[in-house]
Design an enzyme around this catalytic site. Structure first.
Site, PDB file in Angstrom:
ATOM      1  N   GLY A   1      33.517  39.450  27.539  1.00 26.97           N
ATOM      2  CA  GLY A   1      33.889  38.765  28.767  1.00 26.97           C
ATOM      3  C   GLY A   1      35.355  38.413  28.783  1.00 26.97           C
ATOM      4  O   GLY A   1      36.125  38.826  27.915  1.00 26.97           O
ATOM      5  N   HIS A   2      35.750  37.620  29.764  1.00 26.46           N
ATOM      6  CA  HIS A   2      37.144  37.236  29.951  1.00 26.46           C
ATOM      7  C   HIS A   2      37.377  35.770  29.629  1.00 26.46           C
ATOM      8  O   HIS A   2      38.353  35.179  30.098  1.00 26.46           O
ATOM      9  CB  HIS A   2      37.589  37.532  31.387  1.00 26.46           C
ATOM     10  N   GLY A   3      36.476  35.166  28.859  1.00 23.32           N
ATOM     11  CA  GLY A   3      36.688  33.806  28.408  1.00 23.32           C
ATOM     12  C   GLY A   3      36.209  32.758  29.389  1.00 23.32           C
ATOM     13  O   GLY A   3      35.489  33.032  30.351  1.00 23.32           O
TER      14      GLY A   3
END
Length: 378
Positions: A244-246
């Site tokens: 994911g992107h955090g």
């Protein structure tokens, strides 16, 4: 609002007292979707059976439970709306299957809950967005006319509620959206989609307050948790994120009607193989002047994260975005404590302090050294 909640509590307590006095059974009244004609054979749309079960459960003058037993239930777009008479449970032990064709949902949200107090969603079941066939159409970074894909489950004006235990799989767009929600707990939830599935945010929150997210695993193709405009008092702990992107705040500043974001605590969280860990993104030449304030990130582990700390006040995700000037979104009182681990880049992050007005207010701008390698970052 306070008087309404007080009256609601009094009603439920009085009904519970009557139930206990007249009968040893104190369990909520059960409304099984199969009793309302749900087939669970993956061929017929069971939406009507679900909404009818919800209608009766919501109107029941006491605690009630909509029950989805084991099995696979195909549902078109469905809305469960309140207000309800008392505390309502929605227990999912089976699998809910979305249409593979996004056009068959006919709603922005596949399963939506709205205008409800004291709702509990739980169970060992799965909501499967069956997003694989829709992901190729989620190309908004290249196509201005890209279709709006359905979020798997949404909560609008739902207060004093919780969701626990269930799994969300392969959403078409985001998994869970929370808007204008107060006092909501997300615990023990599993959120899963491939790392290359576009815009499949795990949990997205906007204009909400007093949100608790704990003991949850999120692995998606976009933000594990996206914190948007108008949020106050969010608590995130014991969460694992990856792929994911955090955990992202923003992007903010693009629209004139946005509000401040105040009070975020992220503790005891692990990021594994994500593009970002701690992430704040604000737009250039902001349309509004708002503030992000009182953030605490503590006891955070990064494992092979590309950009462990990414605070970007020149956020411009798409090639057609025209850079015009500085962001007008102020970032104040952000504390980072005990953050450790490994980065996939030689330099984990770079921080530039723009100015400092007093010891309690710091405006800063931090950009990671490396370029974004993919257009998929949103």
């Amino acid at each position: 609002m306070a008087s309404i909640n007080t009256a609601f509590k009094a009603l439920c307590l009085s009904l519970l007292f009557v139930t206990v006095s007249s009968s040893p059974a104190t369990e909520p009244k059960v409304f099984d979707v199969q009793s309302y004609g749900a087939k669970g054979d993956v061929t017929a749309d069971d939406a009507n059976a679900f909404t009818n079960a919800w209608r009766d459960a919501c109107a029941w003058k006491g605690r009630s439970k909509v029950y989805v037993p084991k099995g696979a239930f195909y549902l078109g777009g469905v809305t469960f709306a309140g207000p309800c008479n008392c505390q309502t449970y929605f227990v999912i032990d089976g699998v809910l299957l979305a249409p593979t064709n996004n056009d068959d949902i006919k709603k922005e949200t596949w399963v939506n809950f709205a205008y409800i107090n004291y709702l509990t969603i739980s169970g060992s079941g799965t909501i499967d967005g069956q997003g694989k066939e829709s992901w190729p159409f989620n190309n908004c970074n290249k196509n201005d006319n890209c279709p709006r894909l359905a979020v798997s489950m949404g909560f609008d004006f739902v207060n004093n509620s919780r969701i626990e235990g269930i799994t969300s799989l392969n959403s078409k767009a985001g998994h869970f959206n929370f808007y204008f929600v107060d006092n909501f707990t997300i615990a023990g939830v599993n959120i899963t989609a491939p790392g290359d599935s576009p815009n499949t945010d795990g949990i997205k929150v906007g204009f909400s307050s007093n949100i608790n997210i704990s003991n949850t695993h999120i692995g998606t193709g976009d933000d594990c948790i996206a914190i948007l405009s108008g949020n106050t008092n969010l608590f995130i702990y014991n969460v694992t994120c990856g792929p994911g992107h955090g955990i992202s705040v923003g992007s903010l500043g693009k629209n004139k009607d946005e509000k401040n974001v105040e009070g975020l605590t992220v503790r005891n969280t692990v990021f594994t193989g994500t593009s970002d860990g701690i992430r704040i993104k604000t737009s250039e030449s902001s349309a509004t002047e708002i503030a992000i304030s009182n953030f605490l990130y503590e006891n955070i582990q990064m494992i092979d994260v590309q950009s462990p700390i990414n605070i970007d006040q020149q956020y411009c995700p798409y090639p057609q975005c025209k850079k015009k000037g500085d962001s007008h979104v102020q970032i104040q009182n952000v504390t980072l404590n005990n953050i450790w681990g490994s980065s996939m880049n030689k330099e984990a992050n770079r921080v530039f302090w723009l100015r400092e007005e007093d010891e309690n207010t710091k405006f800063f701008h931090a950009l990671t050294k490396q370029r974004r390698a993919r257009n998929k970052i949103t």
